[in-house]
Design a protein around this motif. Structure first.
Motif, PDB file in Angstrom:
ATOM      1  N   GLY A 288      52.339 -12.954 -15.129  1.00 40.36           N
ATOM      2  CA  GLY A 288      52.213 -13.303 -13.720  1.00 40.36           C
ATOM      3  C   GLY A 288      52.383 -14.774 -13.414  1.00 40.36           C
ATOM      4  N   HIS A 289      52.762 -15.574 -14.413  1.00 39.61           N
ATOM      5  CA  HIS A 289      53.021 -16.999 -14.198  1.00 39.61           C
ATOM      6  C   HIS A 289      54.519 -17.238 -14.381  1.00 39.61           C
ATOM      7  CE1 HIS A 289      48.780 -18.706 -14.543  1.00 39.61           C
ATOM      8  NE2 HIS A 289      48.656 -17.393 -14.524  1.00 39.61           N
ATOM      9  N   TYR A 290      55.091 -18.048 -13.482  1.00 37.68           N
ATOM     10  CA  TYR A 290      56.536 -18.250 -13.479  1.00 37.68           C
ATOM     11  C   TYR A 290      56.890 -19.726 -13.370  1.00 37.68           C
ATOM     12  CZ  TYR A 290      56.321 -13.303 -12.449  1.00 37.68           C
ATOM     13  OH  TYR A 290      56.042 -11.965 -12.518  1.00 37.68           O
ATOM     14  N   ALA A 291      58.041 -20.064 -13.936  1.00 39.18           N
ATOM     15  CA  ALA A 291      58.629 -21.397 -13.777  1.00 39.18           C
ATOM     16  C   ALA A 291      59.755 -21.244 -12.758  1.00 39.18           C
ATOM     17  CB  ALA A 291      59.165 -21.900 -15.113  1.00 39.18           C
ATOM     18  N   LEU A 292      59.669 -21.971 -11.661  1.00 40.85           N
ATOM     19  CA  LEU A 292      60.645 -21.866 -10.578  1.00 40.85           C
ATOM     20  C   LEU A 292      61.483 -23.135 -10.518  1.00 40.85           C
ATOM     21  CD1 LEU A 292      58.164 -20.683  -7.788  1.00 40.85           C
ATOM     22  CD2 LEU A 292      59.473 -19.243  -9.351  1.00 40.85           C
ATOM     23  N   THR A 293      62.786 -22.962 -10.353  1.00 41.26           N
ATOM     24  CA  THR A 293      63.688 -24.070 -10.046  1.00 41.26           C
ATOM     25  C   THR A 293      64.324 -23.691  -8.715  1.00 41.26           C
ATOM     26  OG1 THR A 293      64.092 -24.512 -12.378  1.00 41.26           O
ATOM     27  CG2 THR A 293      65.662 -25.428 -10.817  1.00 41.26           C
ATOM     28  N   ASN A 294      64.226 -24.590  -7.763  1.00 40.52           N
ATOM     29  CA  ASN A 294      64.650 -24.264  -6.407  1.00 40.52           C
ATOM     30  C   ASN A 294      65.439 -25.406  -5.785  1.00 40.52           C
ATOM     31  OD1 ASN A 294      62.953 -23.978  -3.264  1.00 40.52           O
ATOM     32  ND2 ASN A 294      64.682 -22.765  -3.896  1.00 40.52           N
ATOM     33  N   LYS A 295      66.642 -25.064  -5.322  1.00 39.18           N
ATOM     34  CA  LYS A 295      67.421 -25.989  -4.496  1.00 39.18           C
ATOM     35  C   LYS A 295      67.351 -25.387  -3.098  1.00 39.18           C
ATOM     36  CE  LYS A 295      71.635 -28.489  -3.907  1.00 39.18           C
ATOM     37  NZ  LYS A 295      72.515 -29.359  -4.621  1.00 39.18           N
ATOM     38  N   ASP A 296      66.429 -25.925  -2.283  1.00 34.14           N
ATOM     39  CA  ASP A 296      66.170 -25.335  -0.968  1.00 34.14           C
ATOM     40  C   ASP A 296      66.929 -26.023   0.156  1.00 34.14           C
ATOM     41  OD1 ASP A 296      64.347 -27.544  -1.469  1.00 34.14           O
ATOM     42  OD2 ASP A 296      63.368 -26.989   0.416  1.00 34.14           O
TER      43      ASP A 296
ATOM     44  N   TYR B  78      58.866 -25.921  -9.903  1.00 36.65           N
ATOM     45  CA  TYR B  78      57.542 -25.572  -9.413  1.00 36.65           C
ATOM     46  C   TYR B  78      56.934 -24.507 -10.326  1.00 36.65           C
ATOM     47  CZ  TYR B  78      59.885 -27.577  -5.360  1.00 36.65           C
ATOM     48  OH  TYR B  78      60.605 -28.400  -4.537  1.00 36.65           O
ATOM     49  N   SER B  79      55.615 -24.407 -10.281  1.00 40.50           N
ATOM     50  CA  SER B  79      54.896 -23.349 -10.990  1.00 40.50           C
ATOM     51  C   SER B  79      54.536 -22.285  -9.972  1.00 40.50           C
ATOM     52  CB  SER B  79      53.623 -23.891 -11.627  1.00 40.50           C
ATOM     53  OG  SER B  79      53.933 -24.818 -12.627  1.00 40.50           O
ATOM     54  N   GLY B  80      54.810 -21.036 -10.319  1.00 37.42           N
ATOM     55  CA  GLY B  80      54.488 -19.934  -9.425  1.00 37.42           C
ATOM     56  C   GLY B  80      53.533 -18.958 -10.086  1.00 37.42           C
ATOM     57  N   ILE B  81      52.717 -18.307  -9.257  1.00 38.08           N
ATOM     58  CA  ILE B  81      51.759 -17.321  -9.755  1.00 38.08           C
ATOM     59  C   ILE B  81      51.884 -16.060  -8.905  1.00 38.08           C
ATOM     60  CG2 ILE B  81      49.315 -16.793 -10.099  1.00 38.08           C
ATOM     61  CD1 ILE B  81      48.818 -19.760 -10.475  1.00 38.08           C
ATOM     62  N   ALA B  82      51.985 -14.916  -9.584  1.00 31.35           N
ATOM     63  CA  ALA B  82      52.086 -13.638  -8.885  1.00 31.35           C
ATOM     64  C   ALA B  82      50.780 -13.352  -8.156  1.00 31.35           C
ATOM     65  CB  ALA B  82      52.382 -12.524  -9.875  1.00 31.35           C
ATOM     66  N   GLU B  83      50.933 -12.880  -6.933  1.00 34.68           N
ATOM     67  CA  GLU B  83      49.793 -12.449  -6.126  1.00 34.68           C
ATOM     68  C   GLU B  83      50.234 -11.205  -5.374  1.00 34.68           C
ATOM     69  OE1 GLU B  83      47.886 -14.329  -2.301  1.00 34.68           O
ATOM     70  OE2 GLU B  83      47.184 -15.409  -4.081  1.00 34.68           O
ATOM     71  N   GLY B  84      49.898 -10.053  -5.921  1.00 36.24           N
ATOM     72  CA  GLY B  84      50.357  -8.797  -5.336  1.00 36.24           C
ATOM     73  C   GLY B  84      51.865  -8.687  -5.465  1.00 36.24           C
TER      74      GLY B  84
ATOM     75  N   PHE C 241      53.591 -20.512  -4.605  1.00 35.70           N
ATOM     76  CA  PHE C 241      53.842 -21.831  -5.186  1.00 35.70           C
ATOM     77  C   PHE C 241      53.626 -22.880  -4.108  1.00 35.70           C
ATOM     78  CE2 PHE C 241      57.860 -20.831  -3.261  1.00 35.70           C
ATOM     79  CZ  PHE C 241      58.508 -22.030  -2.991  1.00 35.70           C
ATOM     80  N   VAL C 242      53.515 -24.137  -4.540  1.00 35.28           N
ATOM     81  CA  VAL C 242      53.298 -25.246  -3.602  1.00 35.28           C
ATOM     82  C   VAL C 242      54.512 -26.163  -3.665  1.00 35.28           C
ATOM     83  CG1 VAL C 242      51.863 -27.238  -3.053  1.00 35.28           C
ATOM     84  CG2 VAL C 242      50.792 -25.125  -3.875  1.00 35.28           C
ATOM     85  N   ARG C 243      55.087 -26.431  -2.483  1.00 29.24           N
ATOM     86  CA  ARG C 243      56.221 -27.355  -2.359  1.00 29.24           C
ATOM     87  C   ARG C 243      55.921 -28.297  -1.204  1.00 29.24           C
ATOM     88  NH1 ARG C 243      61.486 -24.325  -1.185  1.00 29.24           N
ATOM     89  NH2 ARG C 243      60.644 -24.301   0.914  1.00 29.24           N
ATOM     90  N   ASP C 244      55.987 -29.581  -1.460  1.00 28.31           N
ATOM     91  CA  ASP C 244      55.691 -30.604  -0.450  1.00 28.31           C
ATOM     92  C   ASP C 244      54.305 -30.425   0.165  1.00 28.31           C
ATOM     93  OD1 ASP C 244      58.181 -31.762  -0.821  1.00 28.31           O
ATOM     94  OD2 ASP C 244      59.117 -30.630   0.799  1.00 28.31           O
ATOM     95  N   GLY C 245      53.331 -30.006  -0.646  1.00 34.76           N
ATOM     96  CA  GLY C 245      51.963 -29.827  -0.177  1.00 34.76           C
ATOM     97  C   GLY C 245      51.733 -28.571   0.633  1.00 34.76           C
ATOM     98  N   LYS C 246      52.760 -27.745   0.787  1.00 36.89           N
ATOM     99  CA  LYS C 246      52.631 -26.498   1.554  1.00 36.89           C
ATOM    100  C   LYS C 246      52.557 -25.314   0.600  1.00 36.89           C
ATOM    101  CE  LYS C 246      55.266 -28.257   5.436  1.00 36.89           C
ATOM    102  NZ  LYS C 246      56.513 -28.175   6.186  1.00 36.89           N
TER     103      LYS C 246
END
Length: 151
Positions: free
Chosen positions: A84-92, A100-106, A111-116
């Protein structure tokens, strides 16, 4: 005679305090630990096999998802190997790419990007807000109408 009486009783009192052979045997038995033999039961299912059966819905999202104009979201299992833990690479956007670090929730990955605090969820190309992705069905939405990626 009275002065000798306590001296005569002293050996009798000390004899009562000495350990008997039975007490020594009991004390020595406490130090002997029984040997336990471990026998593997070949018919049981290993614990790691049970964990493999407990797949999360978000595990199916591993891989690269594309957006318009070279934007993408890449989801990989976390290097720590935790379920349930993921490594994210994002070009948004055209100017930024981040990890970013991501965690499964349901049925989402948070994940948190720019404090959001953001959540990746499944959706359709129409929900992404991009004409380029309209009509596609296998998509992930980060911000409805603003950011999404499809396969």
């Amino acid at each position: 005679m009275r002065a000798l009486s306590p001296l005569l009783l002293l050996p009798l009192l000390l004899a009562g305090c000495a350990k008997s052979d039975d007490n020594v045997a009991v004390a020595n038995n406490g130090a002997n630990v029984a040997a336990v033999e471990t026998i593997e039961d070949m018919d049981t299912v290993p614990a790691n096999a049970q964990a493999a059966d407990a797949r999360l819905p978000t595990d199916d999202w591993v891989g690269r998802w594309t957006g318009p104009e070279g934007l993408f979201l890449d989801i990989q299992p976390s290097p720590d190997g935790k379920p349930g833990h993921y490594a994210l690479t994002n070009k948004d956007n055209l100017d930024r790419q981040g990890d970013y670090s991501g965690i499964a929730e349901g049925t989402t990955i948070r994940f948190v990007r720019d404090g959001k605090d953001l959540a990746i969820r499944p959706g359709s190309g129409d929900e992404t807000g991009f004409k380029y992705l309209a009509g596609k069905q296998d998509c992930l939405i980060v911000i409805a109408g603003q950011e999404g990626y499809c396969r």
